[in-house]
Scaffold this active site. Structure first.
Site, PDB file in Angstrom:
ATOM      1  N   ASP A  84       0.808  -1.223   0.000  1.00  0.00           N
ATOM      2  CA  ASP A  84       0.000   0.000   0.000  1.00  0.00           C
ATOM      3  C   ASP A  84       0.844   1.278   0.000  1.00  0.00           C
ATOM      4  O   ASP A  84       0.284   2.383  -0.030  1.00  0.00           O
ATOM      5  CB  ASP A  84      -0.921   0.029   1.227  1.00  0.00           C
ATOM      6  CG  ASP A  84      -1.951  -1.094   1.196  1.00  0.00           C
ATOM      7  OD1 ASP A  84      -2.296  -1.534   0.082  1.00  0.00           O
ATOM      8  OD2 ASP A  84      -2.398  -1.518   2.271  1.00  0.00           O
ATOM      9  N   ARG A 133      -5.014  -5.143 -11.187  1.00  0.00           N
ATOM     10  CA  ARG A 133      -4.093  -6.265 -11.423  1.00  0.00           C
ATOM     11  C   ARG A 133      -4.856  -7.595 -11.491  1.00  0.00           C
ATOM     12  O   ARG A 133      -4.655  -8.411 -12.390  1.00  0.00           O
ATOM     13  CB  ARG A 133      -3.065  -6.312 -10.275  1.00  0.00           C
ATOM     14  CG  ARG A 133      -2.149  -7.514 -10.266  1.00  0.00           C
ATOM     15  CD  ARG A 133      -1.287  -7.538  -8.997  1.00  0.00           C
ATOM     16  NE  ARG A 133      -2.103  -7.642  -7.789  1.00  0.00           N
ATOM     17  CZ  ARG A 133      -2.530  -8.786  -7.263  1.00  0.00           C
ATOM     18  NH1 ARG A 133      -2.178  -9.920  -7.807  1.00  0.00           N
ATOM     19  NH2 ARG A 133      -3.277  -8.796  -6.174  1.00  0.00           N
ATOM     20  N   ARG A 151     -14.851  -2.929  -2.634  1.00  0.00           N
ATOM     21  CA  ARG A 151     -13.861  -2.270  -1.792  1.00  0.00           C
ATOM     22  C   ARG A 151     -14.235  -2.468  -0.328  1.00  0.00           C
ATOM     23  O   ARG A 151     -15.212  -3.120  -0.001  1.00  0.00           O
ATOM     24  CB  ARG A 151     -13.781  -0.777  -2.143  1.00  0.00           C
ATOM     25  CG  ARG A 151     -13.261  -0.496  -3.568  1.00  0.00           C
ATOM     26  CD  ARG A 151     -11.878   0.120  -3.619  1.00  0.00           C
ATOM     27  NE  ARG A 151     -11.338   0.466  -2.308  1.00  0.00           N
ATOM     28  CZ  ARG A 151     -11.487   1.648  -1.703  1.00  0.00           C
ATOM     29  NH1 ARG A 151     -12.128   2.628  -2.314  1.00  0.00           N
ATOM     30  NH2 ARG A 151     -10.976   1.857  -0.515  1.00  0.00           N
TER      31      ARG A 151
HETATM   32  N1  LIG Z   1      -5.195  -3.371  -0.633  1.00  0.00           N
HETATM   33  C1  LIG Z   1      -5.438  -3.834   0.693  1.00  0.00           C
HETATM   34  C2  LIG Z   1      -4.395  -4.785   1.151  1.00  0.00           C
HETATM   35  N2  LIG Z   1      -3.142  -4.367   1.430  1.00  0.00           N
HETATM   36  C3  LIG Z   1      -2.387  -5.463   1.762  1.00  0.00           C
HETATM   37  C4  LIG Z   1      -3.216  -6.571   1.692  1.00  0.00           C
HETATM   38  C5  LIG Z   1      -2.811  -7.956   1.932  1.00  0.00           C
HETATM   39  C6  LIG Z   1      -1.675  -8.156   2.842  1.00  0.00           C
HETATM   40  C7  LIG Z   1      -0.321  -7.880   2.270  1.00  0.00           C
HETATM   41  O1  LIG Z   1      -0.055  -8.148   1.073  1.00  0.00           O
HETATM   42  O2  LIG Z   1       0.537  -7.394   3.048  1.00  0.00           O
HETATM   43  C8  LIG Z   1      -4.490  -6.154   1.320  1.00  0.00           C
HETATM   44  C9  LIG Z   1      -5.705  -6.986   1.150  1.00  0.00           C
HETATM   45  C10 LIG Z   1      -5.796  -7.763  -0.135  1.00  0.00           C
HETATM   46  O3  LIG Z   1      -5.277  -7.341  -1.171  1.00  0.00           O
HETATM   47  O4  LIG Z   1      -6.436  -8.820  -0.156  1.00  0.00           O
END
Ligand SMILES: NCc1[nH]cc(CCC(=O)O)c1CC(=O)O
Length: 311
Positions: A84, A133, A151
């Site tokens: 993120d 993606r 979301r």
């Molecule tokens: N976008 C939200 C988010 N940010 C990180 C993760 C998963 C945990 C990680 O990769 O550290 C998620 C949830 C998902 O995509 O299912």
């Protein structure tokens, strides 16, 4: 090495983020039994706005308020999912990553209430995901499925699935493990089936740059192999300069012999065009490997694909 007496940890306030903080607290307690920690939960723009992220300055939507609490001194240590944290620009001025924790599973999972697998889903199945993606890759390999925007934090997505707003979901395995719901996984997708995002499964600890005592204290939580992988992946994304609507995937891996490699892809939104690159570091350092893989994709036309997608 002595740790500061009180470490105030800031993070998003979702169940996943708070579970991540608990891991950090446990690892800190093991390393520095004398240190006390306090949690400062904040809501980010990305948590409050459930529409299209590109309308709220997509990148940084899950990190901005966390960074602000760190910079203002309300907290001392931020816990972020590397996935993120925007990689196209430097970290907010005055902050640094002090450690990358040992990486969790990088793979995505299918969640289907009746336990179907991806290849077993009937035509027209509504798959809840807002990830460009995931949408691009599904469109390429499973064009008979229908992605519907989805979301909200992982718990809320599971609740929406249960309420019938989609027939299936794609979520990160690591995230489901962190919220204690690996039981809902009907299939773990190989990275070949669903190439993971940059930074998948990695938690980063971020400090103020001048807080050298804390940087020293938490650096012992860092995991060297994960550090190499995160560095290669983030440099790759930095050189590629994607935007929040550009489907980009990739992951670096240190194999058993200690060799680092990075594979990565750029897709068109419909998944019909897919550029691939895979290189071994050899004598290159991780950041140079990331640059090299990005350049390989740029030579194949990645810039035109990325710039051709509205954002
Ligand atoms: N976008 C939200 C988010 N940010 C990180 C993760 C998963 C945990 C990680 O990769 O550290 C998620 C949830 C998902 O995509 O299912």
């Amino acid at each position: 090495m002595s740790a500061p007496e009180l470490i105030r940890i800031v993070s998003r306030d979702s169940p996943m983020a708070l579970a991540q903080v608990e891991r950090v607290r446990a690892e800190l307690a093991a390393l520095h039994p004398g240190a006390r920690t306090e949690v400062v939960p904040v809501k980010t723009t990305g948590d409050k706005w459930l529409g299209d992220l590109s309308q709220v300055e997509g990148k940084g939507a899950f990190t901005k308020e966390v960074d602000a609490a760190l910079l203002s001194g309300e907290a001392d240590l931020a816990v972020h999912c590397v996935k993120d944290v925007p990689a196209d620009r430097p970290l907010p001025a005055g902050t640094v990553f002090a450690a990358f924790l040992e990486r969790d599973d990088v793979r995505d999972a299918l969640v289907h209430p009746d336990g179907l697998t991806l290849d077993g889903l009937p035509a027209g199945t509504r798959v809840g995901t807002s990830s460009v993606r995931r949408v691009a890759q599904l469109a390429a390999t499973h064009p008979h499925l229908r992605c519907v925007p989805f979301r909200g934090n992982a718990n809320r997505r599971l609740a929406k699935l249960a309420a019938g707003e989609a027939d299936a979901l794609l979520l990160a395995v690591s995230g489901l493990e962190r919220i204690g719901r690996p039981d809902v996984i009907s299939e773990v997708l190989s990275p070949e089936t669903m190439m993971p995002p940059i930074g998948a499964g990695i938690l980063a600890l971020q400090c103020r740059k001048d807080d050298t005592a804390l940087i020293d204290a938490v650096s012992g939580l860092g995991h060297p192999r994960t550090h190499q992988e995160a560095t290669a992946e983030r440099m790759f994304l930095h050189v590629l300069q994607g935007h929040c609507n550009s489907p980009i995937a990739g992951y670096a891996r240190v194999d058993r012999s200690g060799e680092l490699s990075l594979r990565a892809c750029v897709f068109t939104s419909d998944g019909k065009t897919r550029l691939n690159a895979h290189e071994w570091a050899g004598r290159l350092d991780p950041a140079t490997l990331g640059t090299s893989v990005a350049v390989a994709l740029l030579r194949q036309g990645a810039r035109e694909i990325i710039d051709g997608i509205a954002h």
